[in-house]
Design an enzyme around this catalytic site. Structure first.
Site, short mmCIF file in Angstrom:
data_model
loop_
_atom_site.label_atom_id
_atom_site.label_comp_id
_atom_site.label_asym_id
_atom_site.label_seq_id
_atom_site.Cartn_x
_atom_site.Cartn_y
_atom_site.Cartn_z
N TYR A 1 99.16 96.10 11.90
CA TYR A 1 97.74 96.28 11.54
C TYR A 1 96.91 95.92 12.78
CZ TYR A 1 99.03 96.32 6.53
OH TYR A 1 99.56 96.62 5.30
N LEU B 1 92.50 99.14 -5.98
CA LEU B 1 91.23 99.87 -6.08
C LEU B 1 91.36 101.24 -5.42
CD1 LEU B 1 88.79 96.92 -5.29
CD2 LEU B 1 89.43 97.86 -7.52
N ARG C 1 92.12 101.95 -2.51
CA ARG C 1 91.49 101.88 -1.18
C ARG C 1 89.97 102.06 -1.27
NH1 ARG C 1 95.90 102.45 2.43
NH2 ARG C 1 97.82 102.96 1.35
N SER D 1 86.61 101.58 -6.81
CA SER D 1 85.94 100.27 -6.76
C SER D 1 84.57 100.31 -7.42
CB SER D 1 85.78 99.81 -5.31
OG SER D 1 84.86 100.67 -4.65
N1 LIG Z 1 103.03 97.78 1.72
C1 LIG Z 1 102.24 98.79 2.03
O1 LIG Z 1 102.70 99.89 2.30
C2 LIG Z 1 100.76 98.58 2.02
C3 LIG Z 1 99.91 99.68 2.17
C4 LIG Z 1 98.54 99.46 2.15
C5 LIG Z 1 98.03 98.19 1.98
N2 LIG Z 1 98.88 97.13 1.86
C6 LIG Z 1 98.36 95.74 1.71
O2 LIG Z 1 97.61 95.65 0.53
C7 LIG Z 1 96.30 95.18 0.81
C8 LIG Z 1 95.32 95.80 -0.16
O3 LIG Z 1 95.34 97.22 -0.01
P1 LIG Z 1 94.04 98.05 0.13
O4 LIG Z 1 93.18 97.39 1.16
O5 LIG Z 1 94.36 99.47 0.28
O6 LIG Z 1 93.45 97.82 -1.32
P2 LIG Z 1 92.20 98.07 -2.16
O7 LIG Z 1 91.76 96.73 -2.62
O8 LIG Z 1 92.57 99.12 -3.13
O9 LIG Z 1 91.08 98.73 -1.24
C9 LIG Z 1 90.28 98.01 -0.37
C10 LIG Z 1 89.02 98.83 -0.19
O10 LIG Z 1 88.27 98.73 -1.40
C11 LIG Z 1 86.92 98.45 -1.13
N3 LIG Z 1 86.34 97.54 -2.14
C12 LIG Z 1 85.23 97.78 -2.87
N4 LIG Z 1 84.99 96.77 -3.70
C13 LIG Z 1 85.92 95.85 -3.50
C14 LIG Z 1 86.16 94.58 -4.06
N5 LIG Z 1 85.40 94.03 -4.96
N6 LIG Z 1 87.22 93.88 -3.60
C15 LIG Z 1 88.04 94.41 -2.68
N7 LIG Z 1 87.85 95.62 -2.10
C16 LIG Z 1 86.79 96.33 -2.52
C17 LIG Z 1 86.93 97.76 0.21
O11 LIG Z 1 85.61 97.93 0.55
P3 LIG Z 1 84.79 98.15 1.85
O12 LIG Z 1 85.21 99.48 2.42
O13 LIG Z 1 83.38 98.14 1.38
O14 LIG Z 1 85.13 97.00 2.72
C18 LIG Z 1 88.11 98.38 0.92
O15 LIG Z 1 87.69 99.53 1.59
C19 LIG Z 1 96.06 95.58 2.26
O16 LIG Z 1 95.05 94.81 2.85
C20 LIG Z 1 97.42 95.33 2.84
O17 LIG Z 1 97.60 93.95 3.12
C21 LIG Z 1 100.22 97.33 1.86
#
Ligand SMILES: NC(=O)c1ccc[n+]([C@@H]2O[C@H](COP(=O)([O-])OP(=O)(O)OC[C@H]3O[C@@H](n4cnc5c(N)ncnc54)[C@H](OP(=O)(O)O)[C@@H]3O)[C@@H](O)[C@H]2O)c1
Length: 336
Positions: free
Chosen positions: A58, A211, A213, A217
């Site tokens: 990352y 969410l 991504r 949300s």
């Molecule tokens: N193992 C794998 O292959 C893999 C793949 C992807 C991710 N991951 C891990 O999983 C974690 C979570 O995944 P993700 O980031 O895709 O998940 P997510 O929580 O589905 O999406 C995050 C996005 O949602 C938005 N969002 C809107 N309201 C939110 C709220 N109340 N709380 C949190 N987010 C909100 C964020 O906003 P903004 O744009 O406004 O900031 C951000 O762009 C990653 O950070 C990573 O550590 C693992």
């Protein structure tokens, strides 16, 4: 204070019921604000979030260095409870491109050596290959992590985006704490074969993309301009007609959320929390405001009528578009 905890499988650590995924703090969703990222990490630790998820790829080490700084500058009382989950194996190039996966034992140890240094810690709590390396048997990759466990550099072994057969082979090699996989109202694939396999073997889930991504949300608008390096600029679910359709699902979900007096993000996270005590959602908050909203999901209780309303607003398989672009879908052992 987030006192709710869950345990990662029969052999893994106890962690907060919500984890913080730090990927978005290192450019995957466009530029992030560094001081706000650090403040969000501090606020999470302060609120009792113990599970922090990262990957060495990352931002090519950026995310680990960010977490190291946050841990260094956090009050000792909150820092010492942190449980670091680190993914390795994804190969990058200087342009920020992706060029495959490396799960060879020597590479695993090399990746770990650099991560320990960048994170400034003497052990990694959960260490996992980000994807299955198709050229290396999972037994070899997991065997190499097991050696790191024996030497004290790693505490627990995790997996990411692998399917039932690979999970079984990995679990026959060494104890596995959790599988990290995308699981959300709009991503219910794991329910078919993967979740039953994990439950049979006593392995937990750390769910990401809860969410989708940001898509579900409640904050994502169709006019949002995405930077070229934002993952979502290339994600099928965020394109044209797919996006329009997917946001109609969010409109339906918003009605259910409003009736409960909660936000769309909170109801989407609460739904994943409701799927079982063996599931820990990772939320990708990168601001204190979003974090606060996400933590509010811990106070949302869903009864049978709520669950029925949620699943009627967003039926399984209702989302338009795959969760990754075709080239990345092809790398998912979990989708075979
Ligand atoms: N193992 C794998 O292959 C893999 C793949 C992807 C991710 N991951 C891990 O999983 C974690 C979570 O995944 P993700 O980031 O895709 O998940 P997510 O929580 O589905 O999406 C995050 C996005 O949602 C938005 N969002 C809107 N309201 C939110 C709220 N109340 N709380 C949190 N987010 C909100 C964020 O906003 P903004 O744009 O406004 O900031 C951000 O762009 C990653 O950070 C990573 O550590 C693992």
């Amino acid at each position: 204070m987030t006192t709710r905890t869950r345990t990662l499988g029969t052999t893994g650590p106890q962690v907060s019921a919500l984890g913080l995924g730090c990927m978005g703090m290192s450019g995957m969703y466009g530029d992030a604000d560094r001081p706000e990222s650090i403040a969000t990490l501090h606020a999470a630790l302060e609120a009792g979030v113990t599970l922090l998820d990262t990957g060495d790829f990352y931002g090519m080490g950026h995310n680990e260095l960010l977490i190291a700084e946050a841990l260094r500058t956090a009050p000792a009382a909150s820092r010492e409870n942190a449980v670091l989950s680190v993914k390795f194996g994804a190969l990058r190039d200087p342009d920020g491109g992706w060029s495959g996966f490396d799960g060879r034992p020597a590479a695993v140890k090399n990746f770990a050596a650099y991560s320990l240094q960048r994170l400034g810690v003497d052990h990694i709590d959960i260490y996992r290959p980000a994807r299955l390396d198709p050229d290396v048997p999972i037994e070899e990759t997991v065997g190499a992590i097991a050696e790191l466990v024996e030497k004290g550099w790693v505490r627990h072994i995790g997996l990411s985006e692998v399917g039932a057969d690979t999970i079984r082979r990995a679990a026959a090699t060494a104890p596995i704490a959790d599988l990290q996989i995308e699981y959300a109202l709009v991503s219910r694939g794991p329910e078919r074969e993967i979740l039953p396999t994990l439950r049979e073997l006593g392995i937990a889930v750390t769910a990401y993309g809860v969410l989708s991504r940001g898509l579900i949300s409640g904050h994502f608008t169709p006019d949002r301009q995405l930077a070229a390096h934002d993952f979502r600029a290339h994600s099928p679910r965020f394109q044209g007609e797919n996006l329009r359709h997917n946001l109609t699902l969010v409109d339906s979900l918003r009605k259910v959320a409003e009736q409960k007096g909660v936000t769309v993000a909170q109801i989407a996270i609460a739904w994943v929390l409701s799927r079982g005590e063996d599931i820990v959602p990772l939320v990708g908050a990168r601001t204190r405001e979003r974090l606060g909203e996400a933590l509010g999901a811990l106070d949302v209780t869903l009864d049978a009528a709520d669950l029925a309303a949620i699943e009627s607003a967003v039926p399984a398989d209702a989302a338009a578009g795959d969760r990754y672009a075709a080239e990345q879908m092809a790398m998912l052992d979990s989708e075979r």
